[in-house]
Write a protein that holds these residues in place. Structure first.
Motif: not given
Length: 547
Positions: A427-428, A527-530
């Protein structure tokens, strides 16, 4: 001894060792003690099992596999190097040097002549065993007490890493073929030559194991569909390295140790693939046999030693190591000096393995071997309790350790089996590449973060790259309003997938000198986050506090 008699003896030792392991564990006793007890029962007590050239070859394989696993799972070369300039290095060095000097005083005839008949290099090898600290035992106690990831726990862990590596280096020097062959005539040139050979061999093994072997395994996996390919290659490679070590004058066990230490920085996924087979072979066959062979050689011959010799060898090295550890911890002004000193007192199974090596090379006789093995068993039973009590006296940590303070091997204990998908926050939100540097620094900067993932919102929030604060410092302030993040992005951005292990993600960050890593979906490549290094550290600390 005929082959069928050898197989019978080995079969009985394995069965007896594993059965006694189950019984001993019910009483909280170490499995190594169970293995040695099986050897004592089947050997000296009943005479059912006898040793011969054939069994000694198999026992020798157990030595190499055991030391390979110590290097793979315990030794932390990176942690050692990173701590060289710190106070912990001073504490560990003082502890090892004073402890070894005290042990040399009783194993040679320089101050107290106990009539052990050892050459200086043999006495040095024995002194290094008596000065060794056990990282495995300390890590277990720290985990049990929930202190492994706190600042003081990391301090103890790191100090023991340094002490263990220093003592092992001295032991490897002492039992090398050239050192043993020179006896009392070893001079400074000999010492420099031997150290050069050890360092040279270590560099060659390190280069091959970290630069060539991983790529070779990956290439072979791509073109060959062979079950347990990695395991077979590494086991065969271990035996080749042992041969190479012996050829340059080092003991094969030191070669196995260096090989394991080099492979400890392999990607976790590779080690995860090979360890089930390696651990199965080691725990089910080689290690029980190896320590059962220690039991086969135990005897009551040590009772013929003078009482003074028994008392001195039992208590003087113990007292010397304790005093040395306390002096080192206080001299370095550590935050938890007594607890750190107690950690440096830790003894484990490696000492028994080293004593067995000294016995097999003829450095010590059966009476001395039997006495010191029994002393080490007492250490294994007593030191965990003493260390646990000392650790409990540590006041709760006010602040958490930084990522720079945590040695790499600690992550192996703390992050075993955890994947990126277990900690990622999908969710970031992330800054857009069209932002100016001025707008980015005013809206997005966080005090604990040095690198930031940047996305392309116009293209469905796809990954654009990574921007580093360290690079922005080179951009003149008057250009901040006209320069966009697109112009400051790192090229060839490394990524992780949700199925990668966190330990591998951290290694990728280290190799690329970044503190954050974009995460993509392994199936869609979207891409889905880090994942950030400071977030992993916070998770480790929170886990410790909730232990």
């Amino acid at each position: 001894m005929h082959i069928h008699e050898t197989l019978f003896s080995i079969g009985l030792l394995i069965i007896g060792a594993k059965l006694l392991e189950g019984v001993f564990k019910r009483f909280g006793l170490n499995s190594i003690i169970a293995y040695a007890a099986a050897g004592v029962i089947l050997g000296p007590l009943t005479g059912i099992v006898e040793t011969g050239p054939e069994t000694e070859i198999i026992f020798g394989l157990g030595i190499f596999v055991f030391f390979f696993l110590i290097g793979l799972e315990e030794l932390d070369i990176k942690g050692f190097i990173s701590a060289i300039k710190g106070r912990l290095f001073l504490a560990a060095t003082v502890s090892v040097v004073i402890s070894m000097a005290v042990s040399l005083a009783v194993t040679t005839d320089l101050f107290f002549d106990l009539d052990l008949g050892l050459t200086f290099t043999q006495a040095l090898g024995l002194a290094s065993v008596l000065s060794l600290s056990s990282l495995g035992l300390v890590a277990k106690v720290l985990i049990d007490e929930g202190k492994l990831k706190e600042r003081d726990g990391v301090q103890i862990f790191t100090a023991v890493i340094i002490a263990e590596l220093m003592a092992l280096f001295v032991f490897g020097f002492a039992i090398s073929e050239h050192a043993v062959g020179r006896g009392e005539t070893l001079n400074l040139l000999d010492v420099a030559t031997l150290i050069g050979q050890m360092i040279g061999f270590a560099i060659v093994i390190w280069f091959f194991s970290t630069k060539i072997l991983p790529k070779l395994i990956e290439w072979l996996h791509r073109f060959l569909q062979v079950p347990q390919l990695s395991f077979g290659i590494l086991l065969g490679g271990l035996l080749v390295v042992v041969y190479g070590a012996e050829e340059v004058g080092l003991h094969g066990s030191i070669g196995a140790l260096l090989f394991g230490a080099a492979l400890s920085i392999l990607p976790f996924q590779v080690r995860h693939d090979i360890m089930p087979g390696m651990n199965g072979a080691a725990e089910g066959f080689f290690v029980p046999l190896f320590f059962a062979s220690a039991g086969l050689h135990l005897s009551f011959d040590f009772t013929v030693l003078p009482v003074v010799t028994i008392i001195v060898l039992t208590f003087v090295p113990l007292i010397g190591k304790f005093v040395a550890s306390v002096i080192g911890a206080y001299a370095a002004r550590l935050d938890a000096p007594f607890a750190t000193a107690s950690g440096l007192m830790a003894k484990g199974v490696a000492e028994i393995a080293l004593l067995l090596l000294l016995f097999q090379t003829g450095a010590i006789d059966k009476s001395l071997f039997s006495l010191l093995v029994l002393v080490m068993f007492a250490y294994i039973l007593i030191t965990p309790v003493a260390i646990s009590r000392a650790i409990k006296r540590i006041k709760p940590a006010v602040d958490a350790p930084t990522s720079d303070e945590i040695p790499p091997s600690l992550y192996r204990f703390a992050l075993e089996g955890i994947k990126v998908n277990d900690i990622i926050d999908p969710a970031r939100t992330y800054p857009d590449q069209s932002l100016t540097v001025r707008a980015f620094t005013e809206q997005w900067l966080l005090p604990e973060q040095q690198d930031y993932v940047v996305v392309d919102r116009a293209n469905n929030h796809q990954l654009a790259g990574i921007v580093s604060i360290s690079m922005l410092r080179y951009l003149p302030r008057h250009e901040w309003d006209t320069t966009t993040l697109t112009q400051t992005l790192r090229h060839n951005t490394p990524t992780a997938t949700t199925e990668d292990y966190v330990e591998d993600a951290l290694q990728t960050m280290t190799e690329n000198s970044i503190t954050i890593l974009p995460v993509i979906d392994p199936e869609t490549n979207q891409f889905i986050g880090s994942i950030a290094s400071h977030e992993v550290l916070e998770m480790v600390v929170e886990e410790a506090q909730g232990h």
